[in-house]
Design an enzyme around this catalytic site. Sequence first.
Site, PDB file in Angstrom:
ATOM      1  CE1 TYR A   1      -1.190  -7.666  -5.386  1.00  0.00           C
ATOM      2  CE2 TYR A   1      -2.739  -6.057  -4.648  1.00  0.00           C
ATOM      3  CZ  TYR A   1      -2.319  -6.715  -5.702  1.00  0.00           C
ATOM      4  OH  TYR A   1      -2.530  -6.773  -6.946  1.00  0.00           O
TER       5      TYR A   1
ATOM      6  CB  THR B   1      -3.014  -3.028  -8.274  1.00  0.00           C
ATOM      7  OG1 THR B   1      -4.095  -2.718  -7.474  1.00  0.00           O
ATOM      8  CG2 THR B   1      -1.972  -3.028  -7.455  1.00  0.00           C
ATOM      9  CG  ASP B   2      -7.276   0.518  -8.010  1.00  0.00           C
ATOM     10  OD1 ASP B   2      -6.997  -0.536  -7.319  1.00  0.00           O
ATOM     11  OD2 ASP B   2      -8.736   0.368  -7.895  1.00  0.00           O
ATOM     12  CD  GLU B   3      -5.703  -3.678  -3.635  1.00  0.00           C
ATOM     13  OE1 GLU B   3      -5.198  -3.708  -2.625  1.00  0.00           O
ATOM     14  OE2 GLU B   3      -6.651  -4.363  -3.761  1.00  0.00           O
TER      15      GLU B   3
ATOM     16  CE  LYS C   1       1.089  -5.583  -9.060  1.00  0.00           C
ATOM     17  NZ  LYS C   1       1.519  -6.498  -9.896  1.00  0.00           N
TER      18      LYS C   1
END
Length: 351
Positions: free
Chosen positions: A158, A132-134, A162
């Site tokens: 989260y 993810t970009d997060e 990741k």
Amino acid sequence: MILVTGGAGFIGANFVLDWLGQTDEALLNLDKLTYAGNIDTLRSLDSDPRHLFVQGDIGDAALVAKLLAEHKPRAVVNFAAESHVDRSIHGPEDFIQTNIVGTFHLLEAVRAYWAGLEGEARQNFRMLHVSTDEVYGSLGKDDPAFTETHRYEPNSPYSASKAASDHLVRAYHHTYGLPVLTTNCSNNYGPYHFPEKLIPLMIVNALAGKPLPVYGDGQQIRDWLYVKDHCSAIRRVLEAGTLGDVYNVGGWNEKPNIEIVHAICALLDELRPRTDGASYSTQITYVTDRPGHDRRYAIDASKLQRELGWKPAETFETGIRKTVQWYLENNAWVDNVTSGTYRKWIEKQYT
Ligand code: NAD
Ligand code: DAU
């Protein structure tokens, strides 16, 4: 064949349906069927011999080893994860367990399998990790979009979990030479999206006459990618990505949340007007902000376009119309996923 993990979730199931719509190559689907996994999404494949479904955990190393030995996939695509930021704030443990420990066990099983392959099978084997970009953290208003070399600065349990999984994947390439590829993607939307996430929640709540809960001032910015475009990006990276490389995947559609909610309301006003003639936007309600809420994500997906010729097919306008139409036509799917435990989650989060 290929092994897909988490293939009963939102993106995984879209990928499975898309894959089997494009090729006759069989697909083994390993999914734990958590609250987010929905086998109903895959009903159309019930009698399709190309789709083999196994309920199980990526952290169950013995099961994964057995599946790899029996089915000898040429690739593994890892979607399996706990994926909802708000749930990670209420209870991070499952995120640590699946996203970090689970990915570790999966990597170990894949490493042992790959080590036992020979010749072309070994040379052609790939493991693609979906991220993810997060993991890159939050951007200021005028900062340039995330590139693949942006430093990792995850802010939620989260995204931290990741990020840890991405580091493990990277380390398995660097240390053991495992042929991995990683994709870091922005916010997906489209059919079969579980209505705990912004877009499906707003559609489902609007139609049910419920409040549309916008966190904080609604000015947080996300980049939105139609899920089928994400699927085509993953296929392309799997096919031609450089081993060990990271590819950012995005839709070039940066928008503040409040604009997304207004766009949904406008489409519903057009396609399913309220009986009282009022706009669905009158249901918008500002609620307490998410703790540690990232202000802005933006993805620079130019490497994927430059090196592998991929770009998204949908604009936000075309994608969101298809999405709203899909929810209007698929009541049964929505009713099925919004019963039972889903209601408990909504109560916990919004009251
Ligand atoms: P999702 O929550 O809809 O689905 C996750 C799936 O994984 C479910 O089917 C669940 O049953 C399964 N699963 C969970 N734990 C498992 C385990 N231990 N073993 C096997 N299966 C397990 O998630 P999604 O939105 O489809 O996201 C898929 C992947 O893409 C995730 O890795 C997520 O981090 C990443 N991602 C999602 C988005 C997005 O906007 N949804 C954007 C970028 C990246
Ligand atoms: O950026 C990629 C990420 O996108 C993925 O890695 C995650 O798995 C995926 O869930 C998604 O995370 P977000 O937190 O961005 O998605 P979510 O749909 O939960 O929220 C989108 C934005 O909308 C976010 O700024 C929070 C806001 N929001 C969300 C909900 C559920 C609201 O304002 N109200 C809501 O009720």
